[in-house]
Design a protein around this motif. Structure first.
Motif, PDB file in Angstrom:
ATOM      1  N   UNK A 216       3.130   0.378   1.946  1.00 22.50           N
ATOM      2  CA  UNK A 216       3.362   1.144   0.716  1.00 22.50           C
ATOM      3  C   UNK A 216       4.810   1.609   0.632  1.00 22.50           C
ATOM      4  N   UNK A 217       5.286   2.289   1.657  1.00 20.31           N
ATOM      5  CA  UNK A 217       6.632   2.866   1.606  1.00 20.31           C
ATOM      6  C   UNK A 217       7.715   1.799   1.514  1.00 20.31           C
ATOM      7  N   UNK A 218       7.542   0.700   2.253  1.00 20.88           N
ATOM      8  CA  UNK A 218       8.588  -0.318   2.294  1.00 20.88           C
ATOM      9  C   UNK A 218       8.524  -1.259   1.098  1.00 20.88           C
ATOM     10  N   UNK A 408      -1.502   1.092 -17.715  1.00 20.17           N
ATOM     11  CA  UNK A 408      -1.001   2.470 -17.727  1.00 20.17           C
ATOM     12  C   UNK A 408      -0.168   2.788 -16.491  1.00 20.17           C
ATOM     13  N   UNK A 409      -0.688   2.432 -15.304  1.00 24.76           N
ATOM     14  CA  UNK A 409      -0.039   2.871 -14.059  1.00 24.76           C
ATOM     15  C   UNK A 409       1.148   1.979 -13.724  1.00 24.76           C
ATOM     16  N   UNK A 410       2.026   2.499 -12.853  1.00 28.06           N
ATOM     17  CA  UNK A 410       3.260   1.783 -12.514  1.00 28.06           C
ATOM     18  C   UNK A 410       3.201   1.139 -11.123  1.00 28.06           C
ATOM     19  N   UNK A 411       2.165   1.470 -10.339  1.00 25.58           N
ATOM     20  CA  UNK A 411       2.042   0.878  -9.001  1.00 25.58           C
ATOM     21  C   UNK A 411       0.635   0.300  -8.857  1.00 25.58           C
ATOM     22  N   UNK A 412       0.566  -0.925  -8.360  1.00 20.49           N
ATOM     23  CA  UNK A 412      -0.698  -1.625  -8.195  1.00 20.49           C
ATOM     24  C   UNK A 412      -0.800  -2.058  -6.738  1.00 20.49           C
ATOM     25  N   UNK A 413      -1.705  -1.409  -6.000  1.00 24.92           N
ATOM     26  CA  UNK A 413      -1.976  -1.799  -4.617  1.00 24.92           C
ATOM     27  C   UNK A 413      -3.275  -2.587  -4.623  1.00 24.92           C
ATOM     28  N   UNK A 431       1.144 -10.310  -2.040  1.00 28.96           N
ATOM     29  CA  UNK A 431       1.541 -11.272  -3.077  1.00 28.96           C
ATOM     30  C   UNK A 431       1.032 -10.857  -4.458  1.00 28.96           C
ATOM     31  N   UNK A 432      -0.009 -10.034  -4.514  1.00 25.36           N
ATOM     32  CA  UNK A 432      -0.568  -9.587  -5.797  1.00 25.36           C
ATOM     33  C   UNK A 432      -0.026  -8.225  -6.222  1.00 25.36           C
ATOM     34  N   UNK A 433       0.288  -7.372  -5.254  1.00 24.31           N
ATOM     35  CA  UNK A 433       0.648  -5.983  -5.557  1.00 24.31           C
ATOM     36  C   UNK A 433       2.064  -5.897  -6.129  1.00 24.31           C
ATOM     37  N   UNK A 434       2.337  -4.766  -6.765  1.00 19.66           N
ATOM     38  CA  UNK A 434       3.690  -4.540  -7.279  1.00 19.66           C
ATOM     39  C   UNK A 434       3.933  -3.043  -7.442  1.00 19.66           C
ATOM     40  N   UNK A 435       5.220  -2.680  -7.526  1.00 22.57           N
ATOM     41  CA  UNK A 435       5.625  -1.307  -7.843  1.00 22.57           C
ATOM     42  C   UNK A 435       6.766  -1.372  -8.843  1.00 22.57           C
ATOM     43  N   UNK A 436       6.610  -0.692  -9.963  1.00 27.42           N
ATOM     44  CA  UNK A 436       7.661  -0.641 -10.978  1.00 27.42           C
ATOM     45  C   UNK A 436       8.638   0.499 -10.717  1.00 27.42           C
ATOM     46  N   UNK A 437       8.483   1.179  -9.571  1.00 32.42           N
ATOM     47  CA  UNK A 437       9.401   2.262  -9.221  1.00 32.42           C
ATOM     48  C   UNK A 437      10.510   1.796  -8.272  1.00 32.42           C
ATOM     49  N   UNK A 438      10.508   0.509  -7.884  1.00 35.96           N
ATOM     50  CA  UNK A 438      11.454   0.040  -6.872  1.00 35.96           C
ATOM     51  C   UNK A 438      12.904   0.341  -7.258  1.00 35.96           C
TER      52      UNK A 438
END
Length: 594
Positions: A216-218, A408-413, A431-438
Motif C-alpha cells: 500500500x505505502x510503496x 467515486x474513490x481514488x484508490x483501488x486495492x 496489476x489490477x490495483x491503482x492509486x490516483x494520489x501518486x
C-alpha cells in the motif's frame, strides 16, 4: 402533535396514516413498544417508516409517535472505547441491563449520564468565541484528549461563565452570550447523521496516510483525507486488510464500522484491539477506537443508518483537529439493506435490483471525507480518511456496488482470490490495483525518504509488469528459451513478490514496516537487479546464472522483513555484500574465460 396509526407492516417497513405534521427523516417511536424508526417517504399524511428493530407482532391500528427531530447521534466524552449498534445504542450497557440478547424497545442513552469527567477550561470569561472554537478539554483516555467545542449551530459571542472541574456530559460547563441571548454549553452535542458537519475549508490530499503495509505505502498509497476501496471475493482478506489498516495506519482516531458482516469478525476486533499496542505510545489500540457493530444477525434496516452514524462520529473527531480513519466493512451489505427497503417501498429497481439512487448515496458518503481547516478562530487542521470494503458476489467487479464505488474513490486495492489461495497476503493484485494520489504525494516521499523513492517505485512496478508478459512465453516454450536478462527480470520480480509484497500480519515484526524499512528493502532488491544486469550486459558466456540467483546474500534479502526497526542499519551492510558477491562471481567467470 397527533399520533399516527399503522396501516401496513412489511418486514422493517411500517406505513402509517395521520402523519401530516411529520417531516422526512424524522425519528418516530412505533407502537406501545416504542420501537425506533425513521421516516423515509412521505405522501400527504401517509409516512413510510424504516424501523430499526424487529417488527414481528406489529399490526394495523397501533400508534406511531413522532419526536419531531431527525435521527441524530450524541457527541461527547465517552465515545472512545465504546461499542455501539447501528443507531448508537451502547451494546455493553444493553447487555448489562437486559442480557446477551437485545430486547425490543430498549432505550439507553449512548453517552453515560452519570459518569463525571474532569473538564479543564481553555478560555476565560470575557473571551470572544465562535462556532468550532475549543473552550476546554477532557482527558478521555490515555491516548485521546477530548476537545470540547462550541457547537457549529451556535452564533459567535462572548464567554459569560465557564466552570472547571468534574461534570457529567449534560451539566452546563459554559454560558455564551450571543446576539440572540445567553446559550448554555454542555460537553455533549447532538448532530443529525445524514448531514455532514461543517468546516471552514477543504484542502488538497498531499500527505500520505502511512499504513505500514508495503504494497500500500510503496505502490498504492492513500492520502490523508482520501478515499479507498477494498473489493474482493469471499476469503481474499478484506477484513484482515482493514484490521491491519485500523491497527497500524498513522491516524489518531479509528472508527470501525462492522456493517452487515459476520459477528465473529467484530469479536476478533474486540478481542484483539485491547491486546494490541499502539506503535507510537505502547498503549492498547482500543484507547483510540470507536466501534459500530451492526452485524449480519442484527436488524437489516439499521445497517443503512450505521455508516452515517460512524461517519458523523468520525467528523466530530476531525473537527477537533485529529486525523481520523474510518473503516466500513462492508458497503455491499449496506447497499443490500438499501435494496431491501427500496423493494418494500415498491420503487422502480435499477441494475440487479439496486435502487437507481445507489450511486448518489455512495457519493454522499464518500464525499464526507477530506483534509480540512476546521471551524473556529485558530487554523486547526483535521483529516478524515475513508476505506470501504466491497464484497461483490463471486468476486464479480462488474456488479453495481463495485462499479459505483470505483467511480467515486481514488484508490483501488483489488484483492485476488488466486493470490489468496497461494497464501500470498495481502492478496492485493499489483496489476489490477491503482492509486490516483501518486502524483499528489510524490513530493512528500521525495522530501521525507529520498529522491530515489519514486524512481524505485516505478522501476519495481515495470519489472512486475514485464514478469506478467514473460510468464505467457514461459508457459508456451519454457524458461530456457528466455535470454539471461529476461531470466533476471523473472528472478527480480519473484523477489519483489515474495520478499517485499508478501507480508505476514501475524508476525510481530513483519506486521508493520516503516517507510525507512520499506525503502531499504526495495533498494536491496533493486541493487541486486542492477549489479546482476551490469554483469549480464558484459556478455560473459560462461556466467552461471543459477549460481548468481542462489548467492548466499539472497537469503539475507529474503530475511530482511524480520529485521526489527531499531536494527535497520544491518540492511546497509547487505547492500555491500550484494555488490561484493556478484563482483566475485563475475570475476571467477572472467578468470575461467581468460
Amino acid at each position: 402533535m397527533e399520533e399516527g396509526r399503522i396501516t401496513k407492516v412489511s418486514g422493517p417497513l411500517v406505513v402509517a396514516d395521520n402523519m401530516g405534521d411529520a417531516r422526512m427523516y424524522d425519528m418516530v417511536k412505533v407502537s406501545e413498544a416504542r420501537l425506533m424508526g425513521e421516516i423515509i417517504e412521505l405522501h400527504g399524511d401517509r409516512a413510510s417508516i424504516q424501523v430499526y428493530e424487529e417488527t414481528g407482532g406489529l399490526g394495523p391500528g397501533e400508534p406511531v409517535y413522532s419526536t419531531g427531530d431527525p435521527l441524530s447521534v450524541e457527541l461527547g466524552p465517552g465515545l472512545i472505547e465504546a461499542i455501539f449498534d447501528g443507531v448508537q445504542r451502547p451494546l455493553d450497557k444493553i447487555r448489562d441491563q437486559v442480557g446477551d440478547y437485545i430486547t425490543r424497545g430498549v432505550e439507553i442513552s449512548p453517552l453515560d449520564r452519570e459518569r463525571k469527567w474532569d473538564f479543564k477550561a481553555s478560555v476565560k470569561e470575557g473571551d470572544k468565541v465562535e462556532p468550532g472554537d475549543i473552550i476546554g478539554t477532557v482527558q478521555e483516555t490515555t491516548l485521546v484528549e477530548h476537545r470540547i467545542m462550541v457547537p457549529p449551530d451556535f452564533g459567535a459571542g462572548t464567554i459569560k461563565e465557564i466552570k472547571n472541574g468534574e461534570a457529567t456530559v449534560t451539566d452546563v460547563v459554559a454560558r455564551i452570550e450571543t446576539e440572540n441571548g445567553v446559550s448554555d454549553v454542555t460537553m455533549m452535542q447532538r448532530w443529525p447523521i445524514r448531514r455532514g458537519r461543517p468546516y471552514r475549508e477543504k484542502m488538497g490530499p498531499h500527505i500520505p496516510m502511512i499504513t505500514g503495509q508495503r504494497i500500500i505505502d510503496t505502490f498504492f498509497p492513500v492520502a490523508k483525507g482520501g478515499t479507498a476501496c477494498i473489493p474482493g471475493p469471499f476469503g481474499s482478506g478484506k477484513t484482515v486488510t482493514q484490521h491491519q489498516l485500523a491497527k497500524w495506519a498513522d491516524a489518531e482516531i479509528v472508527v470501525y464500522i462492522g456493517c452487515g458482516e459476520r459477528g465473529n469478525e467484530m469479536t476478533d476486533v474486540l478481542l484483539e484491539f485491547p491486546e494490541l499496542k499502539d506503535p507510537k505510545s505502547g498503549e492498547p489500540l482500543m484507547k483510540r477506537t470507536v466501534l459500530i457493530a451492526n452485524t449480519s444477525n442484527m436488524p437489516v434496516a439499521a445497517r443503512e443508518a450505521s455508516i452515517y452514524t460512524g461517519i458523523t462520529i468520525a467528523e466530530y473527531f476531525r473537527d477537533m483537529g485529529y486525523s481520523v480513519a474510518l473503516m466500513a466493512d462492508s458497503t455491499s451489505r449496506w447497499a443490500e439493506a438499501l435494496r431491501e427497503m427500496s423493494g418494500r417501498l415498491e420503487e422502480m429497481p435499477g441494475e440487479e435490483g439496486y435502487p437507481a439512487y445507489l450511486g448518489s448515496r455512495l457519493a454522499d458518503f464518500y464525499e464526507r471525507s477530506g483534509r480540512t481547516i476546521c471551524l473556529g478562530g485558530e487554523d486547526r487542521e483535521g483529516a478524515l480518511t475513508l476505506v470501504g470494503a466491497v464484497s461483490p458476489p463471486g468476486g464479480d467487479l462488474s456488479e453495481p456496488v463495485s462499479q459505483a464505488t470505483l467511480r467515486i474513490v481514488k484508490v483501488f486495492w483489488g484483492l485476488d482470490a488466486t493470490l489468496a489461495y497461494r497464501r500470498h497476503f495481502p492478496a492485493i493484485n499489483w496489476l489490477l490495483s491503482y492509486s490516483l494520489y501518486l502524483d499528489n504525494v510524490a513530493a512528500y516521499f521525495r522530501d521525507t525518504i529520498g529522491e530515489q523513492w519514486n524512481d524505485m517505485r516505478r522501476e519495481a512496478m515495470r519489472i512486475l509488469q514485464e514478469e506478467s508478459e514473460l510468464e505467457e512465453i514461459v508457459r508456451l516454450v519454457g524458461v530456457d528459451a528466455l535470454s539471461a536478462r529476461e531470466r533476471l527480470t523473472l528472478e527480480t520480480a519473484k523477489s519483489l513478490r515474495e520478499d517485499f509484497l508478501h507480508q505476514n500480519a501475524m508476525h510481530e515484526i513483519d506486521t508493520y514496516s516503516s517507510l525507512k524499512k520499506q525503502f531499504s528493502m526495495l533498494e536491496m532488491i533493486l541493487v541486486f537487479h542492477h549489479e546482476a544486469s551490469a554483469v549480464i550486459d558484459k556478455g560473459d558466456i560462461d556466467l552461471d546464472l543459477e549460481a548468481m540467483f542462489s548467492l548466499s546474500v539472497r537469503e539475507k534479502i529474503a530475511r530482511a522483513r524480520y529485521v526489527p526497526e531499531e536494527e535497520l542499519d544491518e540492511l546497509e551492510g547487505i547492500k555491500s555484500e550484494i555488490k561484493e558477491q556478484i563482483a566475485s562471481l563475475a570475476g571467477e567467470g572472467g578468470d575461467e574465460d581468460a
